[in-house]
Design a protein around this motif. Sequence first.
Motif, PDB file in Angstrom:
ATOM      1  N   THR A 290     -46.449  11.300  67.615  1.00 36.19           N
ATOM      2  CA  THR A 290     -46.887  11.661  68.961  1.00 36.19           C
ATOM      3  C   THR A 290     -46.704  13.147  69.234  1.00 36.19           C
ATOM      4  N   TRP A 291     -45.587  13.729  68.769  1.00 34.92           N
ATOM      5  CA  TRP A 291     -45.331  15.134  69.079  1.00 34.92           C
ATOM      6  C   TRP A 291     -46.325  16.044  68.385  1.00 34.92           C
ATOM      7  N   LEU A 292     -46.873  15.621  67.227  1.00 34.54           N
ATOM      8  CA  LEU A 292     -47.887  16.435  66.560  1.00 34.54           C
ATOM      9  C   LEU A 292     -49.165  16.494  67.384  1.00 34.54           C
ATOM     10  N   VAL A 293     -49.547  15.350  67.933  1.00 31.40           N
ATOM     11  CA  VAL A 293     -50.765  15.313  68.750  1.00 31.40           C
ATOM     12  C   VAL A 293     -50.573  16.113  70.031  1.00 31.40           C
ATOM     13  N   LEU A 294     -49.402  15.964  70.666  1.00 31.99           N
ATOM     14  CA  LEU A 294     -49.147  16.674  71.916  1.00 31.99           C
ATOM     15  C   LEU A 294     -49.168  18.184  71.721  1.00 31.99           C
ATOM     16  N   GLU A 295     -48.657  18.657  70.577  1.00 28.64           N
ATOM     17  CA  GLU A 295     -48.665  20.100  70.328  1.00 28.64           C
ATOM     18  C   GLU A 295     -50.083  20.641  70.236  1.00 28.64           C
ATOM     19  N   ARG A 296     -50.977  19.907  69.594  1.00 27.91           N
ATOM     20  CA  ARG A 296     -52.354  20.379  69.487  1.00 27.91           C
ATOM     21  C   ARG A 296     -53.048  20.348  70.840  1.00 27.91           C
ATOM     22  N   VAL A 297     -52.752  19.318  71.665  1.00 27.54           N
ATOM     23  CA  VAL A 297     -53.335  19.268  73.005  1.00 27.54           C
ATOM     24  C   VAL A 297     -52.822  20.421  73.852  1.00 27.54           C
ATOM     25  N   GLN A 298     -51.522  20.733  73.741  1.00 25.41           N
ATOM     26  CA  GLN A 298     -50.957  21.864  74.486  1.00 25.41           C
ATOM     27  C   GLN A 298     -51.594  23.178  74.058  1.00 25.41           C
ATOM     28  N   ALA A 299     -51.822  23.324  72.760  1.00 28.69           N
ATOM     29  CA  ALA A 299     -52.438  24.561  72.282  1.00 28.69           C
ATOM     30  C   ALA A 299     -53.865  24.709  72.788  1.00 28.69           C
ATOM     31  N   ARG A 300     -54.524  23.595  73.034  1.00 31.45           N
ATOM     32  CA  ARG A 300     -55.924  23.655  73.456  1.00 31.45           C
ATOM     33  C   ARG A 300     -56.070  23.869  74.956  1.00 31.45           C
ATOM     34  N   ILE A 301     -55.284  23.163  75.789  1.00 33.41           N
ATOM     35  CA  ILE A 301     -55.483  23.238  77.239  1.00 33.41           C
ATOM     36  C   ILE A 301     -54.313  23.894  77.959  1.00 33.41           C
ATOM     37  N   GLY A 302     -53.249  24.243  77.233  1.00 33.24           N
ATOM     38  CA  GLY A 302     -52.114  24.908  77.853  1.00 33.24           C
ATOM     39  C   GLY A 302     -50.927  23.980  78.046  1.00 33.24           C
ATOM     40  N   LYS A 303     -49.722  24.534  77.933  1.00 31.46           N
ATOM     41  CA  LYS A 303     -48.509  23.727  78.071  1.00 31.46           C
ATOM     42  C   LYS A 303     -48.337  23.188  79.488  1.00 31.46           C
ATOM     43  N   ALA A 304     -48.787  23.956  80.479  1.00 29.53           N
ATOM     44  CA  ALA A 304     -48.608  23.519  81.869  1.00 29.53           C
ATOM     45  C   ALA A 304     -49.427  22.276  82.190  1.00 29.53           C
ATOM     46  N   GLU A 305     -50.429  21.973  81.393  1.00 25.91           N
ATOM     47  CA  GLU A 305     -51.288  20.829  81.662  1.00 25.91           C
ATOM     48  C   GLU A 305     -50.814  19.549  80.983  1.00 25.91           C
ATOM     49  N   VAL A 306     -49.803  19.629  80.139  1.00 25.82           N
ATOM     50  CA  VAL A 306     -49.299  18.453  79.427  1.00 25.82           C
ATOM     51  C   VAL A 306     -47.864  18.223  79.881  1.00 25.82           C
TER      52      VAL A 306
ATOM     53  N   HIS B 125     -30.624  11.179  94.542  1.00 27.30           N
ATOM     54  CA  HIS B 125     -30.876  10.019  95.402  1.00 27.30           C
ATOM     55  C   HIS B 125     -31.979  10.278  96.412  1.00 27.30           C
ATOM     56  N   ARG B 126     -32.408  11.516  96.582  1.00 24.77           N
ATOM     57  CA  ARG B 126     -33.510  11.789  97.494  1.00 24.77           C
ATOM     58  C   ARG B 126     -34.825  11.337  96.866  1.00 24.77           C
ATOM     59  N   PRO B 127     -35.594  10.536  97.520  1.00 31.70           N
ATOM     60  CA  PRO B 127     -36.819   9.998  96.896  1.00 31.70           C
ATOM     61  C   PRO B 127     -37.787  11.078  96.442  1.00 31.70           C
ATOM     62  N   GLU B 128     -37.868  12.200  97.187  1.00 27.80           N
ATOM     63  CA  GLU B 128     -38.821  13.244  96.810  1.00 27.80           C
ATOM     64  C   GLU B 128     -38.455  13.915  95.489  1.00 27.80           C
ATOM     65  N   TRP B 129     -37.181  13.829  95.105  1.00 29.14           N
ATOM     66  CA  TRP B 129     -36.724  14.552  93.923  1.00 29.14           C
ATOM     67  C   TRP B 129     -36.185  13.617  92.845  1.00 29.14           C
ATOM     68  N   MET B 130     -36.454  12.320  92.977  1.00 30.66           N
ATOM     69  CA  MET B 130     -36.031  11.378  91.940  1.00 30.66           C
ATOM     70  C   MET B 130     -36.826  11.550  90.636  1.00 30.66           C
ATOM     71  N   GLN B 131     -38.022  12.038  90.761  1.00 30.97           N
ATOM     72  CA  GLN B 131     -38.906  12.144  89.608  1.00 30.97           C
ATOM     73  C   GLN B 131     -39.374  13.585  89.474  1.00 30.97           C
ATOM     74  N   ARG B 132     -39.338  14.098  88.255  1.00 28.74           N
ATOM     75  CA  ARG B 132     -39.852  15.434  87.989  1.00 28.74           C
ATOM     76  C   ARG B 132     -40.814  15.377  86.800  1.00 28.74           C
ATOM     77  N   TRP B 133     -41.617  16.417  86.668  1.00 28.27           N
ATOM     78  CA  TRP B 133     -42.672  16.434  85.652  1.00 28.27           C
ATOM     79  C   TRP B 133     -42.495  17.673  84.776  1.00 28.27           C
ATOM     80  N   PRO B 134     -41.600  17.620  83.800  1.00 29.76           N
ATOM     81  CA  PRO B 134     -41.423  18.775  82.901  1.00 29.76           C
ATOM     82  C   PRO B 134     -42.487  18.772  81.804  1.00 29.76           C
TER      83      PRO B 134
END
Length: 438
Positions: free
Chosen positions: A298-314, A323-332
């Motif tokens: 999976t990481w090999l495929v993700l690296e090629r996708v990042q190289a094509r469309i940018g790291k910020a898009e993956v 415990h705050r609902p707005e900050w329970m989930q993040r998208w790194p």
Amino acid sequence: MLGIWAALRPSSTHSASCIPIDLPSLAVWALQFSPRVAVLEEAVLVEVGASARLFGGLEQLRQRIEVEATAMGVECIAWAPTGTAALALVRAGVPDGFASPLPCILDKLPLETITAVASHQGTLQRLGCRTLGDVRKLPRGGLSRRFDKELLTRLDQAYGLRPEVYEWVQLPETFSARLEFQFRVEHAPALMFGARRLLLQMSSWLAARHMGVTSFTLRWWHDVMRAKTAGTGGELTVGTAEPTQSVDHLSRLLNEHLAKVELQAPAGDIELIAARTIPIQQESKSLLPDTIRQGEATWLVLERVQARIGKAEVVRPLLAEDHRPEWMQRWPGAEEPRPRSAPDPCQLPVPDWIFEEPLRLAERDHRPIYQGPLVMLLGPDRVEGGWWHRVGEGADAQQTNVQRDYWVAQSQHAGRLWIYQQRLANDETGWFLHGRYA
């Protein structure tokens, strides 16, 4: 004294389809197969007898060396039981020194195939010698008195009668290889023609050092006839999520990055540098048949996708210790490692859909209503914290501290809702709709 030697002679001609490789670079490439690598005159000698088992047997190792050496710009390869014999055979254009007994093969070769013999070619020819076998038929006592010691020594070493002594090539601590094109490259993707050659060299250096690359840099230099505003050249640094030696993956990754680069002027030289390397863990073979892996990691495929469309898009979702609902989930970014342990779950079931902005609810008799009166099912669950967190920068930064009591409520028309009660600025309390359950 006898072993399995390969003599590799690189091409000496320049063409658009073949870029010659220098002997030191070819020797470093050969170190991935054996530590016994030497540069002798115009060829590189490799003794692979002790390492053949590590590559699946002699036949598989031989095929791999011949295929990859051809891609590296080697024009002729010869195999023989001794290094001197392999060098003589590669000069004569005879690839296999194991097809028959070694003396039978060497006796037919001309005098110029061994340098120590070729230096006395004129005298030997006047004695009637045309091949190495003719020289061996002469009395050894007369040869030792009339010619230098080197002639008999090299002959004996070629036939396996004396041990050979070489100065082995040492593996460099860092990798850096440069290549000059025979033409000028005007588009960045065309740099892959020579970059793959350098990637092959880097992969062999990594294999010899049991390392994997996590970051490498490709530099290019513009032609001297460039415009003044173009600069001397440019560079591109490519990173990988995990250490790797795979030439195919690195080539695809570099090709994706080069597709987004525009050269300011035609390029004539490139250089590849292994910027960051770490030890790599090799997979051990088991006695039982291993499970056949299908497809790419999976990481090999993700690296090629990042190289094509940018790291910020993956990105990928990760639960946070909050415990705050707005900050329970993040998208790194996809390259960020997952946490070792999952955060503690909330006391109340978390809704499937959370509103971006909580909806203020109307009240009747101090009880919240939403499409009719609400029936409290579970709660309250106190959520408090966030005084350390600021959103925004400078004077526009806002504090995100909350003090809320959450409830699971039932609406006759809207279903199960996630609501909370919060103290307002005027010391009053207010009810808000924050989410819904599926």
